[in-house]
Design a protein around this motif. Structure first.
Motif, PDB file in Angstrom:
ATOM      1  N   LYS A 101      57.317  15.034  99.708  1.00  0.00           N
ATOM      2  CA  LYS A 101      58.023  16.212  99.201  1.00  0.00           C
ATOM      3  C   LYS A 101      58.859  16.829 100.312  1.00  0.00           C
ATOM      4  N   GLY A 143      62.824  22.182  97.277  1.00  0.00           N
ATOM      5  CA  GLY A 143      62.361  21.415  96.130  1.00  0.00           C
ATOM      6  C   GLY A 143      61.756  22.305  95.059  1.00  0.00           C
ATOM      7  N   TYR A 144      62.040  22.030  93.793  1.00  0.00           N
ATOM      8  CA  TYR A 144      61.422  22.728  92.669  1.00  0.00           C
ATOM      9  C   TYR A 144      61.609  21.877  91.426  1.00  0.00           C
ATOM     10  N   ASP A 145      60.738  22.080  90.434  1.00  0.00           N
ATOM     11  CA  ASP A 145      60.812  21.344  89.170  1.00  0.00           C
ATOM     12  C   ASP A 145      60.912  19.837  89.397  1.00  0.00           C
ATOM     13  N   LYS A 188      62.201  18.260  91.874  1.00  0.00           N
ATOM     14  CA  LYS A 188      63.301  17.837  92.744  1.00  0.00           C
ATOM     15  C   LYS A 188      62.796  17.710  94.179  1.00  0.00           C
ATOM     16  N   GLY A 189      63.394  16.779  94.925  1.00  0.00           N
ATOM     17  CA  GLY A 189      62.992  16.589  96.311  1.00  0.00           C
ATOM     18  C   GLY A 189      61.620  15.969  96.461  1.00  0.00           C
ATOM     19  N   GLN A 190      61.162  15.216  95.440  1.00  0.00           N
ATOM     20  CA  GLN A 190      59.850  14.589  95.484  1.00  0.00           C
ATOM     21  C   GLN A 190      59.958  13.115  95.118  1.00  0.00           C
ATOM     22  N   ILE A 230      64.137  10.631  99.211  1.00  0.00           N
ATOM     23  CA  ILE A 230      64.443  12.057  99.385  1.00  0.00           C
ATOM     24  C   ILE A 230      65.353  12.265 100.598  1.00  0.00           C
ATOM     25  N   GLY A 256      66.795  18.713  81.762  1.00  0.00           N
ATOM     26  CA  GLY A 256      66.019  19.336  82.818  1.00  0.00           C
ATOM     27  C   GLY A 256      66.286  20.813  83.029  1.00  0.00           C
TER      28      GLY A 256
END
Length: 351
Positions: free
Chosen positions: A142, A147-149, A151-153, A168, A340
């Motif tokens: 991560k 990052g959220y929802d 994203k970035g994972q 990422i 999304g």
């Protein structure tokens, strides 16, 4: 105490700022939105808006002079820039600085006596390989920031963890071991400057593709059996941060007790059920806390409450949903739906 009639500044113009503004107006406050967007959802319901970048010190200074107290609706903000608001900003920048960096956040959570998934800090390919050896596969990488929802994972379920780091963009990250959990839930707690706290029933949260799809209260077992420990962890975190306002702590329910996933220093998607389902919503409670008012009751007012997010094209069913008895539909005014994107939510009270 900040009396009704005063102006509350809200940094960020999304749906959380929109619902905060609506709750504030209901008890007599005016809201001033600060955001870089041309027509954000919160501006539709607020008394005033300033359009400027979040790092615009001059604009933030003028904004600070125009409000009696200020708050924020999301955590990906430049904490050093917001420091210009001084004591008017509640919660303060300490909560932001902890929550917006996953590595810093995990270290902080551990200092509060809470457990997180086994993890490693990632700054180099060597770190990734060492994390793979220490944590094993599967693991998740991560990004430390933004990052959220989902994203970035990147999940790594086979092969080399380096491929996950590539996914990422080799950003500074954390690597976490996979957790064997029975449920995901969140504790949403409010705290005043005097240290008074109040928490709602914990919702059981169901995610799809990293995005919250549904929250249900009561959460049932095994969550009910660990609510005391989880709520105490959330209270300790809020106290350590000297947090004023609503704070959300997301947990995994495991056979060994609650494991903290992450914290959000704000009102939270999983707390939307409180608008219709609790005596005091998370949004009104946040306004009460930052204005120095007494906290309201968090009592649930129906045997069971569910909240479903309307994501992307889900919102096109709004007319059907509005004809459903007992359904409360909230649309965020975001324009055209896209995959999304959270366009609204619907809450149902069940007998």
């Amino acid at each position: 105490m900040i009396a009704p009639g005063a102006t509350i500044g809200i940094i960020g113009g999304g749906q959380l700022g929109r619902m905060l503004s609506m709750a504030a107006a209901q008890i007599g406050y005016k809201c001033h939105i600060f955001a870089p967007d041309a027509d954000p959802p919160a501006s539709d319901v607020a008394a005033k808006m300033t359009r400027a970048n979040y790092d615009d010190q001059q604009a933030l200074g003028a904004f600070a002079d125009s409000v009696d107290v200020a708050t924020y609706e999301f955590e990906n903000l430049p904490a050093d820039s917001l420091a210009v608001l001084g004591d008017k900003l509640l919660p303060g920048t300490a909560s932001l600085e902890i929550a917006q960096d996953r590595g810093v956040e995990k270290r902080f959570i551990e200092t509060q006596g809470a457990r997180v998934a086994p993890w490693r800090m990632i700054n180099s390919e060597e770190d990734v390989r060492e994390a793979e050896n220490a944590l094993g596969i599967p693991l998740v990488l991560k990004s430390r920031r933004l990052g959220y929802d989902g994203k970035g994972q990147a999940w790594v379920r086979e092969g080399s963890a380096v491929a996950g780091w590539d996914a990422i963009d080799r950003e500074p990250a954390v690597a976490e071991a996979a957790v064997n959990f029975a449920a995901e839930f969140s504790v949403i707690i409010a705290r005043t400057a005097a240290g008074d706290t109040a928490a709602w029933d914990a919702p059981l949260n169901h995610h799809e593709g990293g995005i919250l799809r549904r929250s249900t209260v009561p959460a049932g077992e095994p969550v009910a059996g660990m609510m005391g420990d989880a709520t105490e962890i959330a209270r300790r975190i809020a106290e350590a941060l000297d947090h004023v306002g609503v704070l959300t702590v997301e947990f995994f329910a495991t056979a060994d007790g609650p494991i903290v996933n992450e914290i959000a220093p704000r009102v939270h998607n999983s707390g939307h059920w409180t608008i219709e389902g609790a005596a005091t919503s998370q949004f009104e409670q946040h306004i009460r806390a930052i204005c120095g008012l007494p906290l309201g009751s968090t009592k649930r007012i129906a045997p069971r409450v569910s909240m479903d997010n309307l994501i992307g094209d889900d919102v096109n069913a709004w007319a059907k949903l509005m004809s459903e008895p007992g359904a409360s539909v909230h649309l965020y005014g975001k324009g055209a739906p896209r995959p999304g994107r959270k366009m609204g939510h619907v809450t149902r009270l069940h007998d």
